[in-house]
Motif scaffolding. Structure first.
Motif, PDB file in Angstrom:
ATOM      1  N   TYR A   5       0.848  -1.195   0.000  1.00 35.55           N
ATOM      2  CA  TYR A   5       0.000   0.000   0.000  1.00 35.55           C
ATOM      3  C   TYR A   5       0.880   1.240   0.000  1.00 35.55           C
ATOM      4  CZ  TYR A   5      -3.738  -3.133   1.701  1.00 35.55           C
ATOM      5  OH  TYR A   5      -4.662  -4.136   1.845  1.00 35.55           O
TER       6      TYR A   5
ATOM      7  N   ARG B  30      -6.119  -9.546   3.673  1.00 34.50           N
ATOM      8  CA  ARG B  30      -6.957  -8.342   3.546  1.00 34.50           C
ATOM      9  C   ARG B  30      -8.020  -8.296   4.633  1.00 34.50           C
ATOM     10  NH1 ARG B  30      -7.781  -7.186  -2.812  1.00 34.50           N
ATOM     11  NH2 ARG B  30      -8.748  -5.300  -1.981  1.00 34.50           N
TER      12      ARG B  30
ATOM     13  N   ILE C  32      -6.383  -6.650   7.448  1.00 34.32           N
ATOM     14  CA  ILE C  32      -6.357  -5.202   7.243  1.00 34.32           C
ATOM     15  C   ILE C  32      -7.719  -4.601   7.585  1.00 34.32           C
ATOM     16  CG2 ILE C  32      -6.087  -3.357   5.506  1.00 34.32           C
ATOM     17  CD1 ILE C  32      -3.461  -4.856   6.095  1.00 34.32           C
TER      18      ILE C  32
ATOM     19  N   GLN D 129      -9.009  -1.683  10.352  1.00 31.27           N
ATOM     20  CA  GLN D 129      -9.804  -0.488  10.001  1.00 31.27           C
ATOM     21  C   GLN D 129     -11.059  -0.376  10.854  1.00 31.27           C
ATOM     22  OE1 GLN D 129     -10.201  -1.608   5.927  1.00 31.27           O
ATOM     23  NE2 GLN D 129      -8.496  -0.326   5.242  1.00 31.27           N
TER      24      GLN D 129
ATOM     25  N   ALA E 221      -4.949   3.032   9.124  1.00 31.46           N
ATOM     26  CA  ALA E 221      -5.404   1.843   8.385  1.00 31.46           C
ATOM     27  C   ALA E 221      -6.528   2.228   7.423  1.00 31.46           C
ATOM     28  CB  ALA E 221      -5.872   0.753   9.351  1.00 31.46           C
TER      29      ALA E 221
ATOM     30  N   LEU F  73      -4.534   2.081   3.991  1.00 31.49           N
ATOM     31  CA  LEU F  73      -4.538   0.672   3.583  1.00 31.49           C
ATOM     32  C   LEU F  73      -5.822   0.383   2.809  1.00 31.49           C
ATOM     33  CD1 LEU F  73      -2.937  -1.129   6.665  1.00 31.49           C
ATOM     34  CD2 LEU F  73      -1.898   0.319   4.905  1.00 31.49           C
TER      35      LEU F  73
END
Lengths: 458, 438
Positions: free
Chosen positions: A269, A349, A352, A356, A422, A426
């Motif tokens: 990213y 993902r 990730i 978030q 994030a 990201l």
């Protein structure tokens, strides 16, 4: 923290020394612009001396990629005063060990020596800062050596080759798209005049920092630096162009096919770094985020993906907040047996996404911070490492004093800040992904001679 | 980042070979009630400690189950005592401790680095104690780790350098237990069971088979307490069995293997050197000149500096408990392998026949003696030396006498030792690369 492992991992085995933390860094600037940083450590009668130049692959343009690294090799090929090979012979005869390395933002040379030999290092380094003398013969041979180095480190390493192509995918116009060692076609076509031009343009006292860590007195080091480096003429340095990377406008994907045994994936990213961050806390929050994912065997990726779901055989996260230009937060991973890169990407993902959505738990944050505090102590066992941090920060245009701030800045990061970075960075529009898709290693083995039975006495 | 030459990576290995002299650390030595030998050096200035526990539990003790030593070591820090693998990792992370297990041909080791702050050190020591004395080798951890090892073994096959190492060990050692890869082979690892690991652990991870090195800012009494706590409850057991003697190859031979690579990796050599070998110093100093001192060594000069044929061309002795390898190596573009090898071998043969010049020997001594202080200038390095001295039974004054022993080596000693011990008529040559068959 993670990135230290990444960068310094390559340096394993290099000479290290020890320094005690209570000493401040002494900073001097000579009239010709050379900066000198000295940190005392009196635990052992040794000294490490490093010369850092503000030059590396992020300064290069197309057609001459890797020329900074090529020049690093040629710096051992002699001056008027000291013909090819003599530099290394003199250092060896003084009990020293030496090496050099090139990165995106720097080229550095170092010697580790018994403390009374520092003068030997300064004398030789000052000489080659301005008086390198190279000829076609040495140049052609060393170009072959660099091509061999490239084959060894990149061409024949499926994952490194994938990484190289991945960087070229993730970056469109910024210099991070080019490998530090350079593209092979560029290496083959370097000319002696390319090299001489590069040397004259960048190797000057006003583009260098000398870092000394060891059993020394700062004033004495300053005087010695004045004696050898102080007499060198500065250069007029070109104004750096910004080379700002274009905004990414959507997810980028690539598949790399190479003969290999295992699949592999890398995702990155685009994120800010300390140098260009609008908010100074953001890079530290990204640093903590990196630690939450992969800052120890108890972090989320080893715990959840390697041991828990057993979907990854390995998963590593890297981020260099000290890069000169904005960079990638990168995740490299290998799927576990019976899993593929697609499923692994989804799992990564998902991690990730959780960063978030939910603030990290206080105990996770505490774990990351405890490691940062402890590693700050451990680092002091290695003078080489400390010199390297000082030199690198100064060379990318941050002050060396950022080294001292690191622990406090990391300690100040909150769970909410981790969540904010994030969410902000990201995201898919900043993401690039490459899969290594293994081709079979065709076994046209021609074992002309095989091991003979009975070659061994019993 | 790219470094000027690869020999940097070799330095670590050389560290484990002898080297040392004056201004050496004060070593304190004792033996625990259970028969474990402990080597302690107090260093001041940094509130940290390095601790190494070394067992004769390397791959040389695998028997027919190649890879059992390695898998046993890799599983130690999974579930142990009352904690599962995640809890163990999080306990260590929460106090900033670093813990690693590792395996070599001779040894299985645990390494701990911790702050000396008692609250943190206590957690680290308590966790290490569980890992060392109560590993559970649960079925789930075992299956996961085994799958990972099998993947790692596959990965080695995509690297011409790794593949060459595997073939080379087999070539120079044959059926001797130094001849198989430290982490085993796909065929043998696939067959390992949880029980095999437990048996291996119970046999070799015992007090009488252990050596401990402690280096850091601790009082002697505290070091003793920590060692007692780490080892508490470890059965006394018995030292590992004596290894079979390494036989030298009877005749030179060449093995070639295809790899889809742009370079060919070449390894040449034979088993030669053990720790405590009477020829240790002439061979070590001699090789420093031949191929062990980076850019100034003869092989590097001839292959790389004068001809640009390789990035990394060198020679090294890797001493072990039994005869360790003497290995000459390079990698070069497919198609010029013969030329590069010829230069490397002519350089080696000439050195064996004639030895170094007086001037070369003098320069080598200046480098080794003048740089001696660099070998022991931090805690990590001192702890590595303590572990080596302890494990291989080197004398406590090893570091104090090191430079004198280097100084006493003559050209005649080097010629004599090389002629007697390094014989190209026994050299095994391994080529792995895209043109290996040509």
């Amino acid at each position: 923290m993670k990135i230290s492992v990444k960068i310094f991992g390559l340096m394993l085995g290099l000479p290290l020394l020890a320094i005690a933390g209570q000493f401040e860094v002494s900073e001097f600037k000579l009239n010709n612009g050379l900066k000198v940083l000295v940190k005392e450590d009196h635990r052992a009668p040794v000294v490490v001396s490093q010369v850092w130049y503000k030059i590396g692959s992020s300064y290069e343009h197309d057609g001459i990629t890797g020329i900074s690294h090529m020049l690093e090799h040629m710096m051992f090929k002699g001056t008027e005063q000291h013909p090819a090979g003599e530099f290394s012979r003199i250092i060896a005869a003084n009990g020293g060990s030496e090496n050099a390395f090139t990165g995106e933002d720097f080229t550095a040379y170092f010697q580790s020596l018994e403390k009374s030999r520092l003068e030997v290092s300064f004398k030789l380094e000052a000489d080659r800062m301005r008086y390198l003398k190279v000829d076609e013969g040495e140049f052609a041979k060393e170009r072959d050596v660099v091509l061999e180095e490239r084959r060894l480190r990149t061409e024949d390493q499926p994952r490194d080759k994938t990484m190289e192509l991945f960087m070229a995918l993730a970056f469109s116009n910024g210099p991070h798209k080019n490998p530090v060692i350079g593209w092979p076609e560029d290496i083959k076509e370097y000319t002696l005049s390319d090299l001489q031009k590069w040397y004259r343009q960048w190797y000057a006292p006003n583009n260098a920092t000398v870092v000394v860590v060891g059993d020394v007195q700062p004033e004495a080091v300053h005087d010695l630096a004045q004696k050898y480096f102080g007499v060198l003429a500065p250069s007029r340095l070109p104004k750096l162009k910004s080379r700002t990377e274009l905004d990414q406008t959507g997810l980028r994907r690539m598949i790399v096919k190479r003969p290999a045994k295992l699949p592999f994936l890398v995702m990155g990213y685009k994120v800010p770094v300390l140098k260009d961050a609008v908010k100074e806390w953001e890079p530290y929050a990204l640093e903590v985020l990196t630690g939450i994912l992969d800052g120890g065997n108890g972090a989320r990726l080893p715990s959840r993906l390697v041991r828990g779901k057993q979907i990854a055989a390995e998963a590593n996260v890297g981020y260099n907040l000290y890069s000169r230009l904005s960079t990638l937060l990168m995740i490299e991973a290998v799927p576990a047996q019976d899993h593929d890169t697609v499923a692994l990407e989804q799992a990564l993902r998902e991690e990730i996404r959780q960063l978030q959505e939910k603030p990290v738990a206080p105990e996770e944050l505490a774990q990351v911070k405890a490691q940062v505090v402890a590693h700050k102590v451990y680092e002091q066992d290695s003078g080489f490492y400390q010199a390297m941090q000082l030199g690198m920060l100064e060379t990318v245009g941050l002050s060396w004093s950022k080294v001292e701030e690191y622990v406090d800045k990391v300690k100040a990061v909150t769970p909410e800040q981790v969540r904010i970075v994030a969410r902000k960075y990201l995201v898919e529009d900043r993401l690039s992904i490459a899969y290594l898709d293994p081709l079979p290693i065709t076994d046209d083995t021609t074992t002309a001679e095989t091991l003979l039975e009975n070659t061994h006495a019993h | 980042m790219h470094t000027k030459f690869l020999s940097a990576f070799i330095t670590l290995l050389i560290l484990l070979s002898p080297c040392m002299a004056q201004a050496t650390p004060g070593i304190q030595y004792w033996t625990t009630a259970q028969g474990t030998r402990v080597y302690f050096v107090r260093t001041e200035g940094l509130p940290m400690v390095d601790l190494r526990v070394v067992f004769a539990a390397g791959s040389v003790y695998d028997g027919a189950q190649h890879g059992v030593a390695s898998l046993t070591s890799a599983l130690l820090d999974s579930e142990a005592g009352k904690w599962n693998a995640d809890e163990i990792a999080q306990r260590l992370d929460s106090v900033g401790a670093v813990m690693e297990t590792s395996v070599s041909k001779d040894t299985g080791s645990l390494y701990l680095r911790s702050l000396t702050d008692p609250d943190k050190l206590n957690v680290a020591v308590e966790t290490l104690h569980a890992i060392l004395t109560q590993p559970l080798f649960t079925a789930q951890d075992f299956e996961r780790q085994k799958r990972q090892v099998l993947l790692g073994l596959q990965e080695k096959e995509e690297s011409p350098g790794d593949l060459a190492e595997v073939i080379y060990a087999k070539a120079i050692y044959g059926d001797h237990p130094y001849g198989h890869p430290t982490d085993g082979e796909i065929g043998t690892v696939s067959k390992l069971t949880r029980n095999d690991l437990i048996k291996f652990y119970q046999r070799y991870y015992v007090a009488a088979n252990a050596v401990v090195a402690v280096v850091g800012d601790l009082a002697r009494a505290d070091a003793e307490t920590i060692v007692e706590r780490v080892l508490a409850g470890l059965p006394q057991g018995a030292p590992a069995e004596t290894l079979p003697t390494v036989a030298e190859p009877l005749a030179a031979n060449t093995v070639k293997r295809f790899s889809p690579s742009t370079q060919t990796h070449v390894l040449v050599g034979e088993p030669v050197l053990s720790f405590n070998d009477p020829d240790y110093f002439p061979l070590y100093v001699g090789n420093h000149i031949l191929g062990g001192s980076g850019l100034v060594a003869r092989i590097t000069q001839e292959v790389r500096e004068k001809r640009g044929l390789s990035y990394s061309a060198n020679s090294h002795f890797f001493p072990r408990a039994g005869k360790g390898p003497f290995t000459i190596r390079l990698q070069t573009r497919n198609g010029q392998t013969d030329r590069a090898m010829k230069v490397m071998m002519e350089t080696t043969n000439k050195f064996i026949a004639e030895g170094p010049t007086d001037k070369e020997l003098e320069a080598a001594k200046q480098n080794i003696v003048g740089g001696f202080v660099l070998r022991i200038d931090n805690n990590r390095k001192i702890a590595e030396y303590m572990a080596t001295i302890g494990f291989y039974g080197l004398p406590l004054d090893y570091l104090n006498t090191f430079t004198a022993k280097v100084q006493s080596v003559t050209v005649a000693d080097i010629v004599k030792a090389f002629k007697a011990r390094v014989d190209p008529a026994r050299f095994q040559t391994v080529l792995v690369g895209g043109a290996a068959g040509q």
